[in-house]
Design a protein around this motif. Structure first.
Motif, PDB file in Angstrom:
ATOM      1  N   THR A   1       4.833   2.898   3.094  1.00 17.40           N
ATOM      2  CA  THR A   1       4.531   1.827   2.142  1.00 17.40           C
ATOM      3  C   THR A   1       4.492   0.475   2.852  1.00 17.40           C
ATOM      4  O   THR A   1       5.391  -0.351   2.706  1.00 17.40           O
ATOM      5  CB  THR A   1       5.584   1.785   1.006  1.00 17.40           C
ATOM      6  N   PRO A   2       3.455   0.227   3.660  1.00 10.64           N
ATOM      7  CA  PRO A   2       3.373  -1.058   4.365  1.00 10.64           C
ATOM      8  C   PRO A   2       3.052  -2.213   3.413  1.00 10.64           C
ATOM      9  O   PRO A   2       2.300  -2.053   2.455  1.00 10.64           O
ATOM     10  CB  PRO A   2       2.238  -0.840   5.360  1.00 10.64           C
ATOM     11  N   LEU A   3       3.658  -3.349   3.706  1.00 13.27           N
ATOM     12  CA  LEU A   3       3.355  -4.577   2.990  1.00 13.27           C
ATOM     13  C   LEU A   3       2.554  -5.457   3.937  1.00 13.27           C
ATOM     14  O   LEU A   3       3.052  -5.866   4.986  1.00 13.27           O
ATOM     15  CB  LEU A   3       4.641  -5.294   2.559  1.00 13.27           C
ATOM     16  N   LEU A   4       1.295  -5.717   3.582  1.00 15.67           N
ATOM     17  CA  LEU A   4       0.408  -6.526   4.414  1.00 15.67           C
ATOM     18  C   LEU A   4       0.441  -7.965   3.907  1.00 15.67           C
ATOM     19  O   LEU A   4       0.018  -8.246   2.788  1.00 15.67           O
ATOM     20  CB  LEU A   4      -1.011  -5.965   4.382  1.00 15.67           C
ATOM     21  N   VAL A   5       0.983  -8.871   4.726  1.00  8.95           N
ATOM     22  CA  VAL A   5       1.153 -10.268   4.337  1.00  8.95           C
ATOM     23  C   VAL A   5      -0.061 -11.053   4.810  1.00  8.95           C
ATOM     24  O   VAL A   5      -0.342 -11.117   6.002  1.00  8.95           O
ATOM     25  CB  VAL A   5       2.452 -10.853   4.949  1.00  8.95           C
ATOM     26  N   ARG A   6      -0.745 -11.636   3.871  1.00  9.48           N
ATOM     27  CA  ARG A   6      -1.949 -12.400   4.184  1.00  9.48           C
ATOM     28  C   ARG A   6      -1.699 -13.873   3.870  1.00  9.48           C
ATOM     29  O   ARG A   6      -0.793 -14.213   3.121  1.00  9.48           O
ATOM     30  CB  ARG A   6      -3.128 -11.880   3.373  1.00  9.48           C
ATOM     31  N   ALA A   7      -2.528 -14.740   4.411  1.00 10.56           N
ATOM     32  CA  ALA A   7      -2.417 -16.184   4.159  1.00 10.56           C
ATOM     33  C   ALA A   7      -3.668 -16.659   3.438  1.00 10.56           C
ATOM     34  O   ALA A   7      -4.730 -16.054   3.566  1.00 10.56           O
ATOM     35  CB  ALA A   7      -2.248 -16.928   5.471  1.00 10.56           C
TER      36      ALA A   7
ATOM     37  N   LEU B   1       4.744  -5.534   7.272  1.00 11.78           N
ATOM     38  CA  LEU B   1       6.118  -5.052   7.198  1.00 11.78           C
ATOM     39  C   LEU B   1       6.076  -3.577   6.821  1.00 11.78           C
ATOM     40  O   LEU B   1       5.478  -3.218   5.804  1.00 11.78           O
ATOM     41  CB  LEU B   1       6.926  -5.835   6.164  1.00 11.78           C
ATOM     42  N   VAL B   2       6.711  -2.742   7.640  1.00 15.18           N
ATOM     43  CA  VAL B   2       6.684  -1.296   7.411  1.00 15.18           C
ATOM     44  C   VAL B   2       8.116  -0.759   7.356  1.00 15.18           C
ATOM     45  O   VAL B   2       8.821  -0.796   8.369  1.00 15.18           O
ATOM     46  CB  VAL B   2       5.918  -0.560   8.535  1.00 15.18           C
ATOM     47  N   PRO B   3       8.549  -0.276   6.182  1.00 19.20           N
ATOM     48  CA  PRO B   3       9.846   0.406   6.151  1.00 19.20           C
ATOM     49  C   PRO B   3       9.745   1.667   7.010  1.00 19.20           C
ATOM     50  O   PRO B   3       8.826   2.467   6.843  1.00 19.20           O
ATOM     51  CB  PRO B   3      10.043   0.765   4.674  1.00 19.20           C
ATOM     52  N   LEU B   4      10.666   1.831   7.954  1.00 16.49           N
ATOM     53  CA  LEU B   4      10.603   2.992   8.836  1.00 16.49           C
ATOM     54  C   LEU B   4      10.961   4.255   8.062  1.00 16.49           C
ATOM     55  O   LEU B   4      11.793   4.236   7.159  1.00 16.49           O
ATOM     56  CB  LEU B   4      11.513   2.799  10.040  1.00 16.49           C
TER      57      LEU B   4
ATOM     58  N   ARG C   1       0.843  -1.198   0.000  1.00 13.00           N
ATOM     59  CA  ARG C   1       0.000   0.000   0.000  1.00 13.00           C
ATOM     60  C   ARG C   1       0.875   1.242   0.000  1.00 13.00           C
ATOM     61  O   ARG C   1       1.978   1.238   0.522  1.00 13.00           O
ATOM     62  CB  ARG C   1      -0.881   0.041   1.245  1.00 13.00           C
ATOM     63  N   LEU C   2       0.342   2.296  -0.561  1.00 15.02           N
ATOM     64  CA  LEU C   2       0.981   3.599  -0.489  1.00 15.02           C
ATOM     65  C   LEU C   2       0.063   4.482   0.338  1.00 15.02           C
ATOM     66  O   LEU C   2      -1.074   4.748  -0.050  1.00 15.02           O
ATOM     67  CB  LEU C   2       1.195   4.187  -1.879  1.00 15.02           C
ATOM     68  N   CYS C   3       0.538   4.896   1.502  1.00  7.57           N
ATOM     69  CA  CYS C   3      -0.270   5.701   2.420  1.00  7.57           C
ATOM     70  C   CYS C   3       0.343   7.085   2.543  1.00  7.57           C
ATOM     71  O   CYS C   3       1.543   7.215   2.770  1.00  7.57           O
ATOM     72  CB  CYS C   3      -0.323   5.048   3.801  1.00  7.57           C
TER      73      CYS C   3
ATOM     74  N   ASP D   1      15.585   0.530   8.028  1.00  7.19           N
ATOM     75  CA  ASP D   1      15.039  -0.509   8.888  1.00  7.19           C
ATOM     76  C   ASP D   1      13.617  -0.840   8.473  1.00  7.19           C
ATOM     77  O   ASP D   1      12.891   0.014   7.957  1.00  7.19           O
ATOM     78  CB  ASP D   1      15.028  -0.050  10.348  1.00  7.19           C
ATOM     79  N   VAL D   2      13.226  -2.082   8.726  1.00  9.16           N
ATOM     80  CA  VAL D   2      11.860  -2.525   8.457  1.00  9.16           C
ATOM     81  C   VAL D   2      11.297  -3.084   9.758  1.00  9.16           C
ATOM     82  O   VAL D   2      11.912  -3.929  10.401  1.00  9.16           O
ATOM     83  CB  VAL D   2      11.827  -3.608   7.354  1.00  9.16           C
ATOM     84  N   LEU D   3      10.131  -2.590  10.141  1.00 16.06           N
ATOM     85  CA  LEU D   3       9.441  -3.075  11.336  1.00 16.06           C
ATOM     86  C   LEU D   3       8.485  -4.180  10.913  1.00 16.06           C
ATOM     87  O   LEU D   3       7.717  -4.010   9.955  1.00 16.06           O
ATOM     88  CB  LEU D   3       8.664  -1.921  11.989  1.00 16.06           C
ATOM     89  N   VAL D   4       8.537  -5.319  11.601  1.00  9.81           N
ATOM     90  CA  VAL D   4       7.625  -6.436  11.340  1.00  9.81           C
ATOM     91  C   VAL D   4       6.651  -6.517  12.505  1.00  9.81           C
ATOM     92  O   VAL D   4       7.062  -6.728  13.645  1.00  9.81           O
ATOM     93  CB  VAL D   4       8.386  -7.768  11.181  1.00  9.81           C
TER      94      VAL D   4
END
Length: 107
Positions: A95-101, A25-28, A2-4, A61-64
């Motif tokens: 630009t968070p990456l939302l990981v779904r299953a 996952l969020v790049p800081l 996403r682009l926020c 850094d990337v926050l998980v």
């Protein structure tokens, strides 16, 4: 992915919530604003407050953050991370990456 974009504002730009994902996952950013609730500290912490110095050095850094799906799948071992975005004087882009299953797959 996403682009926020969060416009400058005096109050919270996005209220407290957890994500319904497996993980996010969020790049800081060098523009602080992301806050994560830390139950051990009993309050909100901002993992980006140090970023201005690190960004100048070229670090990224990337926050998980665990999501609700991981909380359920792990039997509560990994609690979904409550987080919010506070407002500020500058525009913030994330630009968070939302990981779904896939729920139709066997676990």
């Amino acid at each position: 992915l996403r682009l926020c974009r969060y416009a400058p504002c005096a109050q919270n730009a996005f209220g407290a919530h957890t994500d319904t994902t497996f993980a996010t996952l969020v790049p800081l950013s060098s523009t602080p604003g992301l806050e994560v609730f830390d139950p051990a500290a009993g309050g909100w912490v901002c993992p980006e407050d140090h970023r201005a110095d690190d960004a100048a050095e070229g670090y990224q850094d990337v926050l998980v953050m665990p999501g609700e799906l991981l909380e359920v799948a792990s039997g509560g071992r990994f609690a979904a991370a409550a987080h919010r975005v506070r407002g500020g004087a500058r525009t913030r882009v994330s630009t968070p990456l939302l990981v779904r299953a896939r729920l139709d797959e066997d676990w």
